[in-house]
Design an enzyme around this catalytic site. Structure first.
Site, PDB file in Angstrom:
ATOM      1  N   CYS A  77      48.962  21.582  19.736  1.00  0.00           N
ATOM      2  CA  CYS A  77      47.916  21.917  18.766  1.00  0.00           C
ATOM      3  C   CYS A  77      48.528  22.598  17.536  1.00  0.00           C
ATOM      4  O   CYS A  77      49.282  21.991  16.809  1.00  0.00           O
ATOM      5  CB  CYS A  77      46.821  22.748  19.434  1.00  0.00           C
ATOM      6  SG  CYS A  77      45.328  22.822  18.457  1.00  0.00           S
ATOM      7  N   HIS A 169      45.213  19.880  24.315  1.00  0.00           N
ATOM      8  CA  HIS A 169      45.664  21.009  25.138  1.00  0.00           C
ATOM      9  C   HIS A 169      45.923  20.560  26.579  1.00  0.00           C
ATOM     10  O   HIS A 169      44.993  20.482  27.371  1.00  0.00           O
ATOM     11  CB  HIS A 169      44.614  22.120  25.128  1.00  0.00           C
ATOM     12  CG  HIS A 169      44.557  22.850  23.832  1.00  0.00           C
ATOM     13  ND1 HIS A 169      45.390  23.914  23.543  1.00  0.00           N
ATOM     14  CD2 HIS A 169      43.799  22.658  22.727  1.00  0.00           C
ATOM     15  CE1 HIS A 169      45.141  24.345  22.326  1.00  0.00           C
ATOM     16  NE2 HIS A 169      44.181  23.607  21.792  1.00  0.00           N
ATOM     17  N   GLU A 171      47.343  22.256  28.810  1.00  0.00           N
ATOM     18  CA  GLU A 171      47.391  23.409  29.720  1.00  0.00           C
ATOM     19  C   GLU A 171      46.039  23.752  30.328  1.00  0.00           C
ATOM     20  O   GLU A 171      45.969  24.500  31.294  1.00  0.00           O
ATOM     21  CB  GLU A 171      47.975  24.627  28.981  1.00  0.00           C
ATOM     22  CG  GLU A 171      47.110  25.241  27.882  1.00  0.00           C
ATOM     23  CD  GLU A 171      47.239  24.555  26.517  1.00  0.00           C
ATOM     24  OE1 GLU A 171      47.537  23.348  26.473  1.00  0.00           O
ATOM     25  OE2 GLU A 171      47.003  25.220  25.501  1.00  0.00           O
TER      26      GLU A 171
END
Ligand code: XMP
Length: 528
Positions: A77, A169, A171
């Site tokens: 990002c 993202h 994660e």
């Protein structure tokens, strides 16, 4: 080891977590970390997201040496935008903020294979997006390896160097295959070995503690009966045996039989050198007549320090005596054990904006100043669930390892109104019945925290032929990820029925039981 550089995203710590779940050790540092000051060379670097835009005047920027270290770099990002900003690409505002699910089309090359970052992950992947800016021109020598409907450069890779950038993202759990993408980066591209395991951690940590403490010198530390302090104490005991002194302060507002249970478990079963100090009289006398919750917290916090300090002084006096006698010297008290966990450390090192000063994490409030103790924090690299795994490996009994959190001020903040020994006893009994029944129903591990609260009101009831006028117990049970928000737990009716019937029958002074159905917010978990 992976170095995660934090630009202030709320997800930064999750990147570290995902690496560790892949058995690769990862450490988080603020994005302002100078590469030349690093004491170790990472196998790869991940740049986190950020609430900033790269063109903001006060936007955080990474040391450009990150790209000179000769290790793979993955920008996530803002990390991708930062990479572009430094390596000659361009970033533009989106027409509208993109937030939510998106499909990434994965580019295939030559014989149909995707880039190393996405190898074997198929042609499309659902991912989670949360950004206001996006790449408008990729930096020189980068190719596109993934795109979405609204982001033509959702994933890019350098043509000859191991530099990657992704707009989504990986994660967060909303990106179902995100962890695999992180795995491709840390295992295949950075070639990290997946050798960070708890067994490994225990061995290394014990060696580290022995090195830090040296052959002489004592360590003192408070234990509470909770997971963190128990695990930390056991680890210290494994490392330095009786040179570690654990102190448990019975503040008079613990759960039923708690001091005794901790004593039996730590002293008898785990062999830890533990002193239980019964200071309940002192605490209860200082709490007498106090209703204000903050006042209760303050009194308990300060009294704890007084009692702990007095005990530490006794241990130091014994050490001095032994030294004089020339007895086998364990040395003086030099260290204070703290059960600091990684989230506290992250809190103190995260990037919070250019003007943020790094705060030191909280310790037992200015404790033991005169003794000038150094802090030792064996759990400072671990997340809570890692501490639990560690506890299991250290043979700490399973019920303790899974125990719900219990606040430092104990039952004092669950007794509304003034705290007296009689009120404590009522609450201890009711709470114990509640927890017993939750365990019997097999629900304990489905609930994040459960406890009883004693209300300072009286209500009318009837028992036999007699009218009663007695107090009320409120039951609370919540499910929560991080205790910042919480939902009340939906019990099967029979469980509540049984708890209520047992409490009103077995606990003298209670004739009514209610169940708290408030979520946080607007309520809090505790009633005070
Ligand atoms: P609240 O009531 O703030 O609780 O929603 C969130 C979590 O924090 C715990 N808590 C405390 N823990 N000292 C502590 O050590 C305190 O004064 C304290 N107050 C709340 C609470 O038990 C829950 O897990």
């Amino acid at each position: 080891t992976i170095l995660v550089l934090d630009f202030g995203s709320q997800y930064s710590h999750l990147i570290t977590r995902r690496c560790r779940e892949l058995n690769v050790y990862a450490e988080l540092m603020p994005c302002t970390q100078k590469i030349k000051d690093l004491k170790w060379k990472p196998n790869g670097i991940i740049l986190s997201g950020s609430p900033y835009s790269v063109y903001d005047a006060d936007a955080p920027h990474v040391d450009p040496d990150v790209f000179e270290l000769g290790v793979p770099v993955l920008g996530i990002c803002y990390g991708l935008q930062e990479m572009a900003w430094i390596l000659g690409g361009q970033v533009a505002k989106c027409d509208h903020r993109e937030y939510g699910f998106a499909q990434v089309q994965i580019a295939t090359f030559g014989g149909g294979s995707a880039d190393a970052l996405f190898a074997g992950l198929g042609a499309e992947m659902e991912v989670w997006m949360s950004h206001g800016d996006q790449l408008s021109v990729p930096p020189t020598d980068f190719r596109v390896i993934g795109k979405t409907k609204s982001a033509p450069y959702a994933a890019i890779a350098h043509n000859s160097k191991p530099f990657y950038g992704i707009q989504f993202h990986p994660e967060v759990t909303h990106s179902p295959r995100g962890k695999e993408v992180i795995g491709k980066f840390v295992l295949n591209i950075c070639k990290c070995r997946a050798d960070w395991t708890m067994e490994e951690f225990i061995g290394k940590e014990i060696t580290r503690i022995r090195e830090i403490c040296g052959p002489k010198g004592r360590v003192i530390g408070a234990v509470s009966g909770g997971v963190d302090s128990t695990v930390a104490a056991k680890l210290m005991h494994e490392a330095i045996g009786d040179r570690f002194h654990a102190i448990m302060v019975d503040n008079g507002v613990l759960r039923l039989n708690e001091a005794k249970q901790v004593d039996e478990m730590l002293n008898r079963d785990l062999g830890v050198n533990l002193t239980v100090v019964d200071a309940s009289e002192l605490f209860l006398s200082r709490l007498a007549g106090v209703e204000d919750p903050e006042q209760k917290r303050k009194i308990i916090g300060n009294t704890f320090i007084n009692v702990f300090e007095a005990e530490a002084t006794k241990i130091e006096a014994t050490a001095e005596e032994e030294e004089k006698k020339g007895a086998e010297a364990k040395g003086r008290v030099e260290w204070l054990l703290q059960g600091t966990l990684y989230p506290d450390v992250i809190e103190s090192i995260s990037f919070k904006g250019p003007s943020a000063t790094i705060k030191t994490h909280h310790n037992v409030g200015g404790l033991l100043k005169d003794m000038k103790l150094k802090l030792i924090e064996p759990l400072r690299e671990l997340f809570k669930d890692e501490v639990r795994a560690l506890g299991r490996l250290l043979s700490i009994p399973a019920p303790l390892v899974q125990r719900h959190p219990f606040p430092g001020p104990g039952l004092a903040i669950r007794i509304l109104g003034p705290v007296t020994r009689a009120q404590v006893e009522i609450l201890q009994k009711a709470d114990n019945i509640y927890i017993e029944e939750i365990r019997a129903a097999g629900l304990y591990n489905k609930i994040s925290q459960a406890f009883a609260v004693l209300l300072p009101v009286k209500a009318v009831g009837v028992m036999g032929d007699k009218r009663t006028y007695e107090q009320v117990i409120a039951l609370r049970a919540v499910q929560s990820e991080d205790f910042m928000t919480a939902d009340w737990f939906v019990f099967p009716a029979e469980v509540l029925k049984k708890v209520s019937s047992r409490i009103t029958n077995e606990v003298a002074g209670i004739n009514r039981v209610t169940y708290d159905i408030s979520s946080k917010p607007p309520a809090t978990v505790e009633w005070l």
